[in-house]
Write an enzyme that holds these catalytic residues in place. Structure first.
Site, PDB file in Angstrom:
ATOM      1  N   SER A  13      -2.733  -1.467   5.408  1.00 27.27           N
ATOM      2  CA  SER A  13      -2.105  -2.625   6.060  1.00 27.27           C
ATOM      3  C   SER A  13      -0.519  -3.063   5.283  1.00 27.27           C
ATOM      4  CB  SER A  13      -2.590  -3.532   6.264  1.00 27.27           C
ATOM      5  OG  SER A  13      -2.870  -4.805   5.319  1.00 27.27           O
ATOM      6  N   ARG A  91      -5.029   4.702  -7.497  1.00 28.45           N
ATOM      7  CA  ARG A  91      -5.136   5.703  -8.515  1.00 28.45           C
ATOM      8  C   ARG A  91      -4.610   5.610  -9.429  1.00 28.45           C
ATOM      9  NH1 ARG A  91      -9.546   8.263  -8.731  1.00 28.45           N
ATOM     10  NH2 ARG A  91      -8.495   9.837 -10.606  1.00 28.45           N
ATOM     11  N   HIS A 109       0.705  -6.135  -5.895  1.00 28.99           N
ATOM     12  CA  HIS A 109      -0.852  -6.121  -5.931  1.00 28.99           C
ATOM     13  C   HIS A 109      -1.206  -7.782  -6.211  1.00 28.99           C
ATOM     14  CE1 HIS A 109      -4.142  -6.481  -8.830  1.00 28.99           C
ATOM     15  NE2 HIS A 109      -3.633  -7.403  -9.609  1.00 28.99           N
ATOM     16  N   ASP A 145      -1.238  -3.034 -12.955  1.00 25.76           N
ATOM     17  CA  ASP A 145      -0.186  -3.686 -11.989  1.00 25.76           C
ATOM     18  C   ASP A 145       0.397  -4.896 -13.182  1.00 25.76           C
ATOM     19  OD1 ASP A 145      -2.015  -2.744 -10.206  1.00 25.76           O
ATOM     20  OD2 ASP A 145      -4.008  -4.326 -10.935  1.00 25.76           O
TER      21      ASP A 145
HETATM   22  C1  GAR Z   1      -3.779  -4.909  -1.161  1.00 26.23           C
HETATM   23  O1  GAR Z   1      -4.654  -6.281  -0.245  1.00 26.23           O
HETATM   24  C2  GAR Z   1      -2.949  -4.304  -1.587  1.00 26.23           C
HETATM   25  O2  GAR Z   1      -2.004  -5.727  -2.390  1.00 26.23           O
HETATM   26  C3  GAR Z   1      -4.089  -4.032  -2.688  1.00 26.23           C
HETATM   27  O3  GAR Z   1      -5.129  -3.801  -2.312  1.00 26.23           O
HETATM   28  C4  GAR Z   1      -4.857  -4.396  -0.705  1.00 26.23           C
HETATM   29  C5  GAR Z   1      -4.143  -2.733  -0.487  1.00 26.23           C
HETATM   30  O4  GAR Z   1      -5.023  -3.149   1.566  1.00 26.23           O
HETATM   31  N1  GAR Z   1      -3.673  -3.791  -4.226  1.00 26.23           N
HETATM   32  C6  GAR Z   1      -4.188  -3.646  -5.240  1.00 26.23           C
HETATM   33  O5  GAR Z   1      -5.016  -4.234  -6.017  1.00 26.23           O
HETATM   34  C7  GAR Z   1      -3.399  -2.369  -5.794  1.00 26.23           C
HETATM   35  N2  GAR Z   1      -4.071  -2.954  -7.513  1.00 26.23           N
HETATM   36  P1  GAR Z   1      -4.214  -2.311   2.650  1.00 26.23           P
HETATM   37  O6  GAR Z   1      -4.724  -0.545   2.625  1.00 26.23           O
HETATM   38  O7  GAR Z   1      -4.575  -2.611   3.976  1.00 26.23           O
HETATM   39  O8  GAR Z   1      -2.423  -2.164   2.386  1.00 26.23           O
END
Ligand code: GAR
Length: 210
Positions: A13, A91, A109, A145
């Site tokens: 997203s 990853r 993040h 992060d």
């Molecule tokens: C998002 O909330 C992003 O901030 C998080 O994963 C989700 C991915 O959603 N990322 C992390 O946690 C990185 N440490 P998306 O695939 O719909 O963008």
């Protein structure tokens, strides 16, 4: 326009928010490649539907992190990317890869770093009883992060919030700040000094609170 490679592992997203921003010809960046380390990432279909070039580089097909990242770097260089956007790319990257793309690779993040790095941030925020939560776009460093902060959005945690309701509000903000951070970087308005990113823009442009 700066050339951007977007790395995903799942839903995509945030990638979609970047695609939408880049669709504007006035936006200073364009996506040249979407790369997933998982063949089943839902975001791949979304990227293809938007007419973008997609590639799967499956980490499980490599003997370790370094050969995986060598393949990743080779592809990113082949497409001539200037900037890497990690968008739910799950990853960890080695110091070697991070150094190679130093100050040209950003991540989103779902917390106000340095608080709540890692996974399950919304659950942990509610568990901890903190009143303010949010999301961060930052330069990538070898520590997970972590790295100079470009843009953050903060929002209140409501007494009746669940991890899902809170996460949904944070995600809406993620979709606002990621294109904003990419724009600032692509316009050359971000420079790194030590642990800080200095932004050449109005302060209210880079801090969303609501
Ligand atoms: C998002 O909330 C992003 O901030 C998080 O994963 C989700 C991915 O959603 N990322 C992390 O946690 C990185 N440490 P998306 O695939 O719909 O963008």
């Amino acid at each position: 326009r700066k050339r951007v490679a977007v790395l995903i592992s799942g839903r995509g997203s945030n990638m979609e928010a970047l695609i939408a921003a880049c669709a504007d010809p006035a936006f200073p960046a364009g996506i040249v490649s979407v790369i997933s380390n998982r063949a089943d990432a839902k975001g791949l279909e979304r990227a293809q539907a938007a007419g973008l070039s997609t590639t799967v580089i499956d980490h499980k097909a490599f003997a370790g992190r370094e050969p995986f990242e060598a393949a990743l770097s080779a592809h990113i260089e082949a497409v001539g990317a200037d900037i890497i956007c990690l968008a739910g790319f799950m990853r960890l990257l080695t110091a070697g890869f991070v150094t190679r793309w130093q100050d040209r690779m950003i991540n989103i993040h779902p917390s106000l770093i340095p608080a709540f790095r890692g996974l399950h941030t919304h659950e942990r925020v509610i568990e901890a009883g903190v009143r303010v939560h949010g999301c961060t776009v930052h330069f990538v460093r070898a520590e997970m992060d972590d790295g100079p902060i470009i843009v953050q959005a903060a929002l209140p945690v409501r007494p009746d919030d669940t991890a899902d309701s809170l996460g949904a509000r944070v995600l809406t903000r993620e979709h606002q700040i990621y294109p904003l951070a990419l724009r600032l970087l692509a316009e050359g308005k971000v420079r790194v000094e030590g642990n800080r990113a200095i932004i050449d823009a109005a302060a209210d442009d880079i801090t969303l609170i609501n």
